[in-house]
Every structure is written in C-alpha cells, then in structure tokens.
Design a protein around this motif. Structure first.
Motif, mmCIF file in Angstrom:
data_model
loop_
_atom_site.group_PDB
_atom_site.id
_atom_site.type_symbol
_atom_site.label_atom_id
_atom_site.label_comp_id
_atom_site.label_asym_id
_atom_site.label_seq_id
_atom_site.Cartn_x
_atom_site.Cartn_y
_atom_site.Cartn_z
ATOM 1 N N ASP A 180 -16.184 -15.126 -0.360
ATOM 2 C CA ASP A 180 -16.161 -13.711 -0.750
ATOM 3 C C ASP A 180 -15.260 -12.927 0.188
ATOM 4 O OD1 ASP A 180 -17.879 -13.829 -2.918
ATOM 5 O OD2 ASP A 180 -19.651 -13.676 -1.648
ATOM 6 N N TYR A 181 -14.297 -12.228 -0.388
ATOM 7 C CA TYR A 181 -13.365 -11.429 0.408
ATOM 8 C C TYR A 181 -13.424 -9.973 -0.021
ATOM 9 C CZ TYR A 181 -11.499 -16.015 1.502
ATOM 10 O OH TYR A 181 -11.375 -17.315 1.910
ATOM 11 N N GLN A 182 -13.255 -9.099 0.973
ATOM 12 C CA GLN A 182 -13.191 -7.674 0.693
ATOM 13 C C GLN A 182 -11.893 -7.125 1.249
ATOM 14 O OE1 GLN A 182 -16.052 -4.980 0.048
ATOM 15 N NE2 GLN A 182 -16.589 -6.628 -1.338
ATOM 16 N N PHE A 183 -11.348 -6.156 0.530
ATOM 17 C CA PHE A 183 -10.282 -5.349 1.139
ATOM 18 C C PHE A 183 -10.860 -3.954 1.339
ATOM 19 C CE2 PHE A 183 -9.440 -5.016 -3.464
ATOM 20 C CZ PHE A 183 -9.349 -3.650 -3.652
ATOM 21 N N PHE A 184 -10.366 -3.278 2.358
ATOM 22 C CA PHE A 184 -10.941 -1.982 2.694
ATOM 23 C C PHE A 184 -9.995 -1.202 3.595
ATOM 24 C CE2 PHE A 184 -12.025 -3.530 6.923
ATOM 25 C CZ PHE A 184 -12.207 -4.895 6.710
ATOM 26 N N CYS A 185 -10.297 0.094 3.730
ATOM 27 C CA CYS A 185 -9.587 0.970 4.662
ATOM 28 C C CYS A 185 -10.492 1.168 5.870
ATOM 29 C CB CYS A 185 -9.294 2.309 3.990
ATOM 30 S SG CYS A 185 -8.640 3.557 5.130
ATOM 31 N N SER A 186 -9.932 1.060 7.086
ATOM 32 C CA SER A 186 -10.755 1.147 8.293
ATOM 33 C C SER A 186 -10.772 2.536 8.921
ATOM 34 C CB SER A 186 -10.304 0.108 9.323
ATOM 35 O OG SER A 186 -9.035 0.455 9.858
ATOM 36 N N PHE A 187 -10.126 3.527 8.290
ATOM 37 C CA PHE A 187 -10.271 4.905 8.782
ATOM 38 C C PHE A 187 -11.771 5.223 8.750
ATOM 39 C CE2 PHE A 187 -10.215 9.464 8.880
ATOM 40 C CZ PHE A 187 -9.021 9.850 9.457
ATOM 41 N N PRO A 188 -12.308 5.852 9.825
ATOM 42 C CA PRO A 188 -13.758 6.041 9.888
ATOM 43 C C PRO A 188 -14.354 6.637 8.616
ATOM 44 C CG PRO A 188 -12.790 6.620 11.984
ATOM 45 C CD PRO A 188 -11.641 6.320 11.041
ATOM 46 N N ALA A 189 -15.359 5.943 8.106
ATOM 47 C CA ALA A 189 -16.147 6.336 6.917
ATOM 48 C C ALA A 189 -15.436 6.110 5.584
ATOM 49 C CB ALA A 189 -16.631 7.776 7.004
ATOM 50 N N HIS A 190 -14.167 5.787 5.589
ATOM 51 C CA HIS A 190 -13.467 5.623 4.317
ATOM 52 C C HIS A 190 -13.947 4.420 3.509
ATOM 53 C CE1 HIS A 190 -9.664 8.291 4.978
ATOM 54 N NE2 HIS A 190 -10.784 8.885 5.329
ATOM 55 N N ALA A 191 -14.393 3.369 4.201
ATOM 56 C CA ALA A 191 -14.762 2.139 3.485
ATOM 57 C C ALA A 191 -15.999 2.316 2.598
ATOM 58 C CB ALA A 191 -14.971 0.995 4.465
ATOM 59 N N LEU B 153 0.857 -1.188 0.000
ATOM 60 C CA LEU B 153 0.000 0.000 0.000
ATOM 61 C C LEU B 153 0.890 1.234 0.000
ATOM 62 C CD1 LEU B 153 -2.767 1.465 0.378
ATOM 63 C CD2 LEU B 153 -2.390 1.244 2.850
ATOM 64 N N LYS B 154 0.609 2.142 -0.936
ATOM 65 C CA LYS B 154 1.320 3.427 -0.968
ATOM 66 C C LYS B 154 0.299 4.551 -0.836
ATOM 67 C CE LYS B 154 5.290 1.999 -3.726
ATOM 68 N NZ LYS B 154 6.102 2.219 -4.957
ATOM 69 N N HIS B 155 0.692 5.559 -0.078
ATOM 70 C CA HIS B 155 -0.146 6.756 0.082
ATOM 71 C C HIS B 155 0.602 7.907 -0.593
ATOM 72 C CE1 HIS B 155 -2.491 9.970 1.593
ATOM 73 N NE2 HIS B 155 -2.900 9.409 2.722
ATOM 74 N N PRO B 156 0.268 8.191 -1.852
ATOM 75 C CA PRO B 156 1.002 9.236 -2.583
ATOM 76 C C PRO B 156 0.556 10.650 -2.237
ATOM 77 C CG PRO B 156 -0.674 8.274 -3.991
ATOM 78 C CD PRO B 156 -0.757 7.546 -2.670
ATOM 79 N N GLY C 103 -5.721 9.169 6.837
ATOM 80 C CA GLY C 103 -4.958 7.937 6.966
ATOM 81 C C GLY C 103 -5.600 6.801 6.186
ATOM 82 N N HIS C 104 -4.757 5.916 5.676
ATOM 83 C CA HIS C 104 -5.266 4.742 4.956
ATOM 84 C C HIS C 104 -4.529 3.484 5.402
ATOM 85 C CE1 HIS C 104 -7.332 7.492 2.381
ATOM 86 N NE2 HIS C 104 -6.251 7.920 1.755
ATOM 87 N N ASN C 105 -5.281 2.407 5.502
ATOM 88 C CA ASN C 105 -4.678 1.094 5.649
ATOM 89 C C ASN C 105 -5.336 0.169 4.636
ATOM 90 O OD1 ASN C 105 -7.175 0.618 6.827
ATOM 91 N ND2 ASN C 105 -6.377 0.480 8.899
ATOM 92 N N TRP C 106 -4.803 -1.031 4.533
ATOM 93 C CA TRP C 106 -5.388 -2.049 3.637
ATOM 94 C C TRP C 106 -5.640 -3.272 4.492
ATOM 95 C CZ3 TRP C 106 -4.431 -7.041 2.097
ATOM 96 C CH2 TRP C 106 -5.054 -7.479 0.918
ATOM 97 N N ILE C 107 -6.901 -3.617 4.607
ATOM 98 C CA ILE C 107 -7.304 -4.737 5.454
ATOM 99 C C ILE C 107 -8.061 -5.740 4.596
ATOM 100 C CG2 ILE C 107 -8.738 -5.419 7.430
ATOM 101 C CD1 ILE C 107 -8.275 -2.609 8.552
ATOM 102 N N LEU C 108 -7.769 -7.014 4.819
ATOM 103 C CA LEU C 108 -8.447 -8.080 4.076
ATOM 104 C C LEU C 108 -9.224 -8.952 5.057
ATOM 105 C CD1 LEU C 108 -8.871 -9.721 1.429
ATOM 106 C CD2 LEU C 108 -6.823 -11.020 2.064
ATOM 107 N N SER C 109 -10.485 -9.205 4.717
ATOM 108 C CA SER C 109 -11.295 -10.122 5.527
ATOM 109 C C SER C 109 -12.363 -10.751 4.639
ATOM 110 C CB SER C 109 -11.977 -9.386 6.686
ATOM 111 O OG SER C 109 -13.104 -8.647 6.231
#
Ligand code: CU1
Length: 149
Positions: free
Chosen positions: A127-138, A53-56, A65-71
């Motif tokens: 079924d898998y999703q990736f997402f950012c967990s910063f509030p409301a970003h997903a 993950l890159k934050h340009p 802020g951003h993260n990459w989460i897989l579940s």
C-alpha cells in the motif's frame, strides 16, 4: 527521449506512444489545499514513472506550499511528523529520509516540479500513499498509488 523521435514513433507505432505516455502523470496542488487526483495507477510495464506537480494557485509556498511525496502507507505519519519539524526551509521534509520513495520540492503558486522514480522500488501487493507534507495539508492532500494494474 527526444520529442521529435517520440512523435515519429507515435505515428508509426501507436502502441509505443501509448505506453510511453502512460508512464507519466500530472497532478495539481491548489490554493484550496487540494490535489486534483486521489489515485495514481503505475502500470507494471513502466520501468520508471514521472510525476509532475503543478501549483496553479497564487499563494507563496510559506502560506500554501505543496509538495508530492510517495511512501508506503505505514510510513506516512512519521514522515509528516518529522517533515513538519524540518520546517519550510527544508521543504517540510527530513533530509535524506530513506522511507521516502520519491518527492518533488515544495512549490508556491505558479511553480512546477517533476520527479522520476524507478518502479523497481514498488511492489504490487504493498500500500502506497502520496501526500503533501506542508503542516496539516495531508488531511486533505493525500491519495493512493497503485502499482501493477
Ligand atoms: Cu500542500
């Protein structure tokens, strides 16, 4: 694997280089609150898969802020709810959340992080999703991950 060795192998075994290259991907999380990918396909031939993950952008992680989460898709909402409660100091992720298959740390502008996970954790028919967990970003920052294509 060492880069020089990988390069040497890629010159003699193009197929090897292709499959090695295919077990990684890069995704950007931007100041516009977007990911630049909506789908990631993990080939069944990959034993492990690496996501960088890159934050340009330029905004700090407390603001954008951003993260990459897989579940699994079914676990996403609970991870988001509990992650939001965990706060920015915990990267908006509950500590040792066993529903999380893989995640990067929370990044601000100019930062990057990689995560490598074992594909034995994935099933082809789930079924898998990736997402950012910063509030409301997903709402915007999410996508589908497929295994076995
Ligand atoms: Cu984000």
């Amino acid at each position: 694997m060492h880069r020089a060795l990988l390069l040497a192998l890629s010159l003699t075994l193009p197929g090897f280089a292709w499959s090695a290259e295919d077990c990684t991907t890069e995704i950007h999380g931007t100041d516009q609150m977007t990911f630049d990918k909506t789908e990631i396909v993990v080939p069944a031939s990959c034993k492990t898969f690496t996501v960088t993950l890159k934050h340009p952008g330029e905004m700090p992680k407390e603001v954008m802020g951003h993260n990459w989460i897989l579940s699994k898709t079914d676990d996403m909402q609970a991870i988001l709810d509990e992650g939001s409660a965990a706060g920015v100091e915990n990267g908006y992720l509950k500590t040792a959340d066993t529903r999380v298959i893989a995640h990067t740390r929370l990044l601000g502008g100019g930062e990057q992080d990689s995560v490598t996970f074992d594909t034995a954790k994935l099933k082809a028919d789930a079924d898998y999703q990736f997402f950012c967990s910063f509030p409301a970003h997903a709402v915007l920052m999410k996508g589908r991950l497929k295994f076995g294509a």
